[in-house]
Design an enzyme around this catalytic site. Structure first.
Site, PDB file in Angstrom:
ATOM      1  N   ALA A 247       0.865  -1.187   0.000  1.00 14.02           N
ATOM      2  CA  ALA A 247       0.000   0.000   0.000  1.00 14.02           C
ATOM      3  C   ALA A 247       0.899   1.234   0.000  1.00 14.02           C
ATOM      4  O   ALA A 247       2.126   1.123   0.039  1.00 14.02           O
ATOM      5  CB  ALA A 247      -0.902  -0.012   1.227  1.00 14.02           C
ATOM      6  N   LYS A 248       0.240   2.380  -0.023  1.00 16.42           N
ATOM      7  CA  LYS A 248       0.965   3.651  -0.120  1.00 16.42           C
ATOM      8  C   LYS A 248       2.054   3.803   0.936  1.00 16.42           C
ATOM      9  O   LYS A 248       3.128   4.325   0.661  1.00 16.42           O
ATOM     10  CB  LYS A 248      -0.035   4.797   0.068  1.00 16.42           C
ATOM     11  N   ARG A 249       1.729   3.348   2.151  1.00 15.06           N
ATOM     12  CA  ARG A 249       2.687   3.576   3.243  1.00 15.06           C
ATOM     13  C   ARG A 249       4.039   2.909   2.977  1.00 15.06           C
ATOM     14  O   ARG A 249       5.045   3.255   3.575  1.00 15.06           O
ATOM     15  CB  ARG A 249       2.113   3.098   4.583  1.00 15.06           C
TER      16      ARG A 249
END
Ligand code: GLU
Length: 316
Positions: A247-249
């Protein structure tokens, strides 16, 4: 197996990243290897989370990578009438009921199922509580969602990759939302209506959706479509170094970003092929080059760990 058909089903809630791309590649390779037809379906029902232009972006990304399809795109947002017919039928048959529980709870349950924390099991508060939708609306003062009443029995998902997986929907899943309180169809319902209408016989997707499968099988059964339940193949996901779904993180692994940075599609294909245990030789440039070398049995059984902080795609 003649007349087999699968679908690529991006949700335009964000750009495709390496994790999505790997699932789509495997789906595409299985299809092209076995002669299945491919339908592109845009899963754009998740209203507030849909980003404008993301559907086109997903198609551009797939094309850039070298993945194509035979039919579509078909957008779920254009199929409301078909979903409503199924919802009405399930209510009339007594398979589904109005739920007036708080909006927050309904949203958690209705959103496309990507919660990694595992949503709480709905305790059945509204099962048997209201005789009609109108009554639910009048008594609670808010529009109801619709939930499917799950049975207390074992269901077996016969997965082509994972083998037999047993579920007891009552104990493990709870009654789930098939229509949100704004009247729109929820993911579980829409997918079944679409897969049935589109004659989908093969569903290939990430194993974060494995517990959606018994829910979807129950909907098939209730709609009298048990003989149309597709074959399922759930794949281990690509995860970050913390073991959580990419994911983005974890960093920016969007295909569009690599493309903007001048990373050739061939390099991405080679990385994804490596994750499918296909030797990434320099002659391997397009997904089509992987077809004859692909085998589902060779896929790793565990999640693929990707360290975006040490991204090989950004190295020379
Ligand atoms: N749209 C879902 C996703 O992007 C896939 C749903 C499915 O394959 O059933 O994860």
């Amino acid at each position: 197996m003649a007349n087999q058909c699968t679908r690529l089903a991006p949700s335009p809630t964000g750009a495709l990243h390496l994790g999505n791309a790997r699932t789509f590649l495997v789906n595409w390779l299985l299809a092209r290897r076995h002669g299945w037809r491919i339908i592109l379906r845009i899963e754009d029902l998740d209203g507030p989370r849909i980003k404008s232009g993301s559907a086109q972006q997903a198609m551009d990304d797939l094309n850039w990578l070298g993945l194509d399809w035979d039919e579509g795109p078909v957008s779920q947002s254009s199929r409301h009438g078909r979903y409503q017919e199924a919802i009405d039928r399930l209510i009339n048959q007594g398979n589904a009921y109005a739920c007036a529980c708080s909006r927050r709870e309904v949203e958690l349950a209705a959103s496309a199922p990507h919660a990694e924390d595992g949503a709480a099991i709905y305790p059945g508060t509204c099962r048997g509580r209201f005789a009609t939708l109108d009554e639910a609306r009048r008594q609670s003062g808010r529009p109801p969602a619709i939930r499917f009443a799950v049975p207390d029995r074992t269901l077996i998902v016969k997965d082509r990759f994972l083998g037999d997986v047993r579920f007891n929907p009552a104990h493990q899943l709870g009654d789930f939302v098939i229509a949100k309180n704004d009247g729109s169809a929820a993911y579980q319902l829409a997918v079944v209506v679409d897969d049935a209408d589109m004659n989908i016989t093969q569903v290939v997707r990430g194993d974060d959706l494995l517990d959606s499968t018994p829910r979807q099988m129950l909907i098939y059964e209730a709609l009298g479509l048990s003989d149309r339940i597709p074959a399922y193949t759930h794949l281990p996901l690509v995860v970050g170094t913390d073991g959580r779904r990419l994911a983005k993180r974890h960093g920016d692994t969007r295909l569009s970003t690599y493309r903007q940075r001048g990373v050739p599609a061939a390099k991405v294909v080679q990385l994804l092929a490596g994750w499918c245990c296909i030797e990434a030789t320099s002659t391997l440039r397009r997904p089509a080059d992987c077809i004859s070398r692909f085998s589902l049995d060779a896929l790793p059984r565990r999640p693929i760990v990707y360290d975006a902080a040490d991204d090989p795609l950004l190295k020379d």
